[in-house]
Design a protein around this motif. Structure first.
Motif, PDB file in Angstrom:
ATOM      1  N   VAL A 117      20.156 -19.667   5.743  1.00 28.33           N
ATOM      2  CA  VAL A 117      21.625 -19.664   5.602  1.00 28.33           C
ATOM      3  C   VAL A 117      22.020 -19.611   4.129  1.00 28.33           C
ATOM      4  O   VAL A 117      22.927 -18.865   3.731  1.00 28.33           O
ATOM      5  N   LEU A 118      21.310 -20.397   3.298  1.00 30.96           N
ATOM      6  CA  LEU A 118      21.587 -20.367   1.861  1.00 30.96           C
ATOM      7  C   LEU A 118      21.286 -18.979   1.278  1.00 30.96           C
ATOM      8  O   LEU A 118      22.007 -18.485   0.408  1.00 30.96           O
ATOM      9  N   LEU A 119      20.219 -18.340   1.772  1.00 28.42           N
ATOM     10  CA  LEU A 119      19.905 -16.983   1.337  1.00 28.42           C
ATOM     11  C   LEU A 119      21.024 -16.018   1.731  1.00 28.42           C
ATOM     12  O   LEU A 119      21.459 -15.194   0.911  1.00 28.42           O
ATOM     13  N   ALA A 120      21.488 -16.132   2.978  1.00 27.92           N
ATOM     14  CA  ALA A 120      22.539 -15.240   3.469  1.00 27.92           C
ATOM     15  C   ALA A 120      23.846 -15.427   2.703  1.00 27.92           C
ATOM     16  O   ALA A 120      24.654 -14.495   2.602  1.00 27.92           O
ATOM     17  N   ILE A 121      24.057 -16.621   2.132  1.00 25.99           N
ATOM     18  CA  ILE A 121      25.257 -16.879   1.327  1.00 25.99           C
ATOM     19  C   ILE A 121      25.062 -16.370  -0.105  1.00 25.99           C
ATOM     20  O   ILE A 121      25.951 -15.731  -0.684  1.00 25.99           O
ATOM     21  N   SER A 122      23.895 -16.640  -0.678  1.00 24.22           N
ATOM     22  CA  SER A 122      23.658 -16.286  -2.084  1.00 24.22           C
ATOM     23  C   SER A 122      23.541 -14.779  -2.284  1.00 24.22           C
ATOM     24  O   SER A 122      23.930 -14.259  -3.333  1.00 24.22           O
ATOM     25  N   TRP A 123      22.988 -14.072  -1.305  1.00 24.42           N
ATOM     26  CA  TRP A 123      22.735 -12.642  -1.479  1.00 24.42           C
ATOM     27  C   TRP A 123      24.015 -11.853  -1.775  1.00 24.42           C
ATOM     28  O   TRP A 123      24.077 -11.135  -2.785  1.00 24.42           O
ATOM     29  N   PRO A 124      25.053 -11.948  -0.924  1.00 25.15           N
ATOM     30  CA  PRO A 124      26.268 -11.176  -1.237  1.00 25.15           C
ATOM     31  C   PRO A 124      26.973 -11.657  -2.505  1.00 25.15           C
ATOM     32  O   PRO A 124      27.577 -10.852  -3.217  1.00 25.15           O
ATOM     33  N   ARG A 164      24.147 -10.534  -5.545  1.00 24.43           N
ATOM     34  CA  ARG A 164      23.699  -9.145  -5.620  1.00 24.43           C
ATOM     35  C   ARG A 164      24.762  -8.121  -5.223  1.00 24.43           C
ATOM     36  O   ARG A 164      24.667  -6.955  -5.615  1.00 24.43           O
ATOM     37  N   LEU A 165      25.746  -8.539  -4.428  1.00 25.36           N
ATOM     38  CA  LEU A 165      26.753  -7.581  -3.982  1.00 25.36           C
ATOM     39  C   LEU A 165      28.127  -7.841  -4.596  1.00 25.36           C
ATOM     40  O   LEU A 165      29.061  -7.048  -4.390  1.00 25.36           O
ATOM     41  N   TYR A 166      28.266  -8.942  -5.324  1.00 20.47           N
ATOM     42  CA  TYR A 166      29.523  -9.221  -6.031  1.00 20.47           C
ATOM     43  C   TYR A 166      29.296  -9.315  -7.542  1.00 20.47           C
ATOM     44  O   TYR A 166      29.807  -8.489  -8.312  1.00 20.47           O
ATOM     45  N   ALA A 167      28.518 -10.307  -7.978  1.00 17.74           N
ATOM     46  CA  ALA A 167      28.316 -10.510  -9.414  1.00 17.74           C
ATOM     47  C   ALA A 167      27.566  -9.335 -10.050  1.00 17.74           C
ATOM     48  O   ALA A 167      27.907  -8.898 -11.161  1.00 17.74           O
ATOM     49  N   PHE A 168      26.559  -8.821  -9.363  1.00 15.63           N
ATOM     50  CA  PHE A 168      25.775  -7.721  -9.929  1.00 15.63           C
ATOM     51  C   PHE A 168      26.618  -6.454 -10.129  1.00 15.63           C
ATOM     52  O   PHE A 168      26.548  -5.833 -11.199  1.00 15.63           O
ATOM     53  N   PRO A 169      27.442  -6.031  -9.165  1.00 13.68           N
ATOM     54  CA  PRO A 169      28.339  -4.890  -9.421  1.00 13.68           C
ATOM     55  C   PRO A 169      29.318  -5.145 -10.570  1.00 13.68           C
ATOM     56  O   PRO A 169      29.673  -4.199 -11.296  1.00 13.68           O
ATOM     57  N   LEU A 170      29.765  -6.389 -10.766  1.00 11.17           N
ATOM     58  CA  LEU A 170      30.613  -6.687 -11.916  1.00 11.17           C
ATOM     59  C   LEU A 170      29.856  -6.433 -13.216  1.00 11.17           C
ATOM     60  O   LEU A 170      30.409  -5.903 -14.194  1.00 11.17           O
ATOM     61  N   PHE A 171      28.588  -6.812 -13.222  1.00 12.49           N
ATOM     62  CA  PHE A 171      27.736  -6.567 -14.381  1.00 12.49           C
ATOM     63  C   PHE A 171      27.561  -5.064 -14.613  1.00 12.49           C
ATOM     64  O   PHE A 171      27.624  -4.576 -15.753  1.00 12.49           O
ATOM     65  N   ILE A 172      27.370  -4.308 -13.531  1.00 17.67           N
ATOM     66  CA  ILE A 172      27.231  -2.855 -13.633  1.00 17.67           C
ATOM     67  C   ILE A 172      28.513  -2.231 -14.179  1.00 17.67           C
ATOM     68  O   ILE A 172      28.474  -1.298 -14.997  1.00 17.67           O
ATOM     69  N   LYS A 173      29.660  -2.745 -13.748  1.00 15.66           N
ATOM     70  CA  LYS A 173      30.949  -2.245 -14.237  1.00 15.66           C
ATOM     71  C   LYS A 173      31.032  -2.364 -15.755  1.00 15.66           C
ATOM     72  O   LYS A 173      31.459  -1.429 -16.456  1.00 15.66           O
ATOM     73  N   GLU A 174      30.618  -3.521 -16.295  1.00 10.16           N
ATOM     74  CA  GLU A 174      30.632  -3.703 -17.748  1.00 10.16           C
ATOM     75  C   GLU A 174      29.653  -2.741 -18.428  1.00 10.16           C
ATOM     76  O   GLU A 174      29.943  -2.191 -19.494  1.00 10.16           O
ATOM     77  N   GLY A 231      19.803   3.192 -18.466  1.00 14.04           N
ATOM     78  CA  GLY A 231      19.760   1.807 -18.000  1.00 14.04           C
ATOM     79  C   GLY A 231      20.899   1.487 -17.053  1.00 14.04           C
ATOM     80  O   GLY A 231      20.706   0.803 -16.029  1.00 14.04           O
ATOM     81  N   SER A 232      22.094   1.987 -17.338  1.00 11.33           N
ATOM     82  CA  SER A 232      23.255   1.735 -16.472  1.00 11.33           C
ATOM     83  C   SER A 232      23.071   2.385 -15.106  1.00 11.33           C
ATOM     84  O   SER A 232      23.394   1.797 -14.067  1.00 11.33           O
ATOM     85  N   TRP A 233      22.540   3.613 -15.100  1.00 11.43           N
ATOM     86  CA  TRP A 233      22.310   4.286 -13.815  1.00 11.43           C
ATOM     87  C   TRP A 233      21.189   3.628 -13.024  1.00 11.43           C
ATOM     88  O   TRP A 233      21.231   3.589 -11.778  1.00 11.43           O
ATOM     89  N   LEU A 234      20.187   3.089 -13.713  1.00 13.00           N
ATOM     90  CA  LEU A 234      19.128   2.356 -13.015  1.00 13.00           C
ATOM     91  C   LEU A 234      19.680   1.090 -12.365  1.00 13.00           C
ATOM     92  O   LEU A 234      19.279   0.720 -11.258  1.00 13.00           O
ATOM     93  N   LEU A 235      20.606   0.427 -13.058  1.00 14.99           N
ATOM     94  CA  LEU A 235      21.271  -0.736 -12.467  1.00 14.99           C
ATOM     95  C   LEU A 235      21.975  -0.336 -11.174  1.00 14.99           C
ATOM     96  O   LEU A 235      21.860  -1.009 -10.146  1.00 14.99           O
ATOM     97  N   ALA A 236      22.721   0.764 -11.239  1.00 16.87           N
ATOM     98  CA  ALA A 236      23.454   1.233 -10.057  1.00 16.87           C
ATOM     99  C   ALA A 236      22.511   1.607  -8.920  1.00 16.87           C
ATOM    100  O   ALA A 236      22.846   1.438  -7.739  1.00 16.87           O
ATOM    101  N   ALA A 237      21.306   2.089  -9.268  1.00 17.09           N
ATOM    102  CA  ALA A 237      20.346   2.495  -8.234  1.00 17.09           C
ATOM    103  C   ALA A 237      19.843   1.316  -7.417  1.00 17.09           C
ATOM    104  O   ALA A 237      19.345   1.496  -6.301  1.00 17.09           O
ATOM    105  N   LEU A 238      19.969   0.102  -7.952  1.00 14.73           N
ATOM    106  CA  LEU A 238      19.522  -1.079  -7.209  1.00 14.73           C
ATOM    107  C   LEU A 238      20.503  -1.476  -6.107  1.00 14.73           C
ATOM    108  O   LEU A 238      20.111  -2.138  -5.141  1.00 14.73           O
ATOM    109  N   VAL A 239      21.760  -1.092  -6.233  1.00  8.16           N
ATOM    110  CA  VAL A 239      22.775  -1.532  -5.271  1.00  8.16           C
ATOM    111  C   VAL A 239      22.474  -1.055  -3.850  1.00  8.16           C
ATOM    112  O   VAL A 239      22.552  -1.849  -2.895  1.00  8.16           O
TER     113      VAL A 239
END
Length: 332
Positions: free
Chosen positions: A241-248, A251-261, A279-287
């Motif tokens: 349950v903690l994994l299911a909460i931490s993942w979005p 990885r799906l909220y904070a990480f895209p904010l980082f990619i935006k910057e 490097g920026s495109w490699l970041l986006a490839a992880l999403v």
């Protein structure tokens, strides 16, 4: 005499690599015991992709590979056999030969040890000290900084993490194959490229943020798997349950904010640099990979809710899943 020059240069690089690696290790020990202070640039190291940095990274790789080989061969097998029993020879479905439960347990222990250590060190060194380690401060990562020399602890965390992925991408071919094998290989290769390309002036801190946004979820995943293998309810459910909460969140909220910057400061500018844009495109490839794994997490949730129990669905059809299942099979 001229033939000796390349050999002497090679020996100098080997010596520089060993001295750099050992200096990083002793520095981290002194930092942990309070003998040196954090952020001491008087013992800083160059942040570049030159020959000396490559020699140090190669030394990290060799020593870490030897260490992991020793642990995998002599430490984890007896420990895992003690925890979950002896080898299982048959799959629970179709009578095929499956992966022994103790092998899965060993791999999960190995990954938990690394990700827990890495997460703890990154929180200690960066998350508790710097605003740039948090989403509200991601923009600070791209302010101009004269990072030709950086803290020695920064090289330890960057090279230690890069080495882990360099070694474990080989392990992916040696360990039992999960359903997401190709995705895992792609993820490891992209991560290696990301951390290594971030090892340049004014970019070393971005590599640390990438690590901090990824590793906590891996800690929870391995804890959930270990508890599941041992049939330790309800701890397997709690960690999942903690994994299911931490993942979005990570990885799906904070990480895209980082990619935006990253795109704002490295791609959508006039004087963009090819390495930084890559490097920026490699970041986006992880999403897309994160989205793929999140779908698998949702499938586990649906299966658990409908009475199927918690199980890493990447390992379905690959042997007995827990000690409890093993004992049930024996009685049957």
């Amino acid at each position: 005499m001229t033939q000796l020059v390349p050999a002497l240069r090679s020996m100098d690089l080997v010596k520089a690599g060993v001295e750099g690696w050992w200096g990083d290790i002793t520095h981290m020990v002194k930092l942990a015991t309070g003998e040196v202070t954090y952020g001491d640039y008087s013992v800083g190291v160059p942040a570049n992709l030159g020959a000396e940095s490559c020699a140090v990274l190669a030394t990290y790789w060799v020593t870490f590979a030897i260490f992991l080989y020793f642990v995998d061969k002599y430490v984890l097998p007896p420990f895992s056999r003690f925890m979950v029993g002896d080898e299982l020879s048959k799959d629970s479905e179709g009578g095929k030969t499956g992966t022994p439960l103790r092998v899965k347990y060993s791999i999960a222990v190995r990954e938990l040890a690394f990700y827990a250590f890495s997460t703890t060190v990154h929180i200690w060194l960066y998350a508790l000290r710097h605003q740039w380690a948090w989403p509200s401060g991601f923009h600070l990562l791209y302010q101009h900084r004269d990072d030709i020399f950086v803290e020695r602890e920064m090289r330890f965390t960057a090279f230690f993490e890069t080495t882990w992925y360099m070694v474990t991408v080989v392990f992916l071919f040696m360990d039992f194959k999960r359903k997401d094998f190709a995705v895992m290989v792609a993820h490891h290769l992209i991560t290696i490229a990301l951390i290594w390309t971030s090892w340049q002036p004014s970019h070393v801190h971005t590599g640390a943020v990438v690590i901090m946004l990824h590793n906590p979820s891996d800690v929870l995943l391995q804890l959930a798997k270990l508890c599941s293998y041992k049939a330790w309810a309800p701890f397997d459910t709690i960690f999942f349950v903690l994994l299911a909460i931490s993942w979005p969140i990570l990885r799906l909220y904070a990480f895209p904010l980082f990619i935006k910057e990253a795109f704002t400061h490295e791609v959508l500018v006039e004087n963009w640099q090819p390495v930084n844009a890559l490097g920026s495109w490699l970041l986006a490839a992880l999403v897309p990979l994160h989205l793929y794994w999140f779908v698998l997490i949702l499938k586990v949730i649906v299966k658990a809710v409908t009475g199927g129990g918690l199980k890493d669905n990447r390992e379905e059809g690959d042997g007995v899943d827990s000690v409890k299942a093993k004992e049930t099979k024996k009685t049957a």
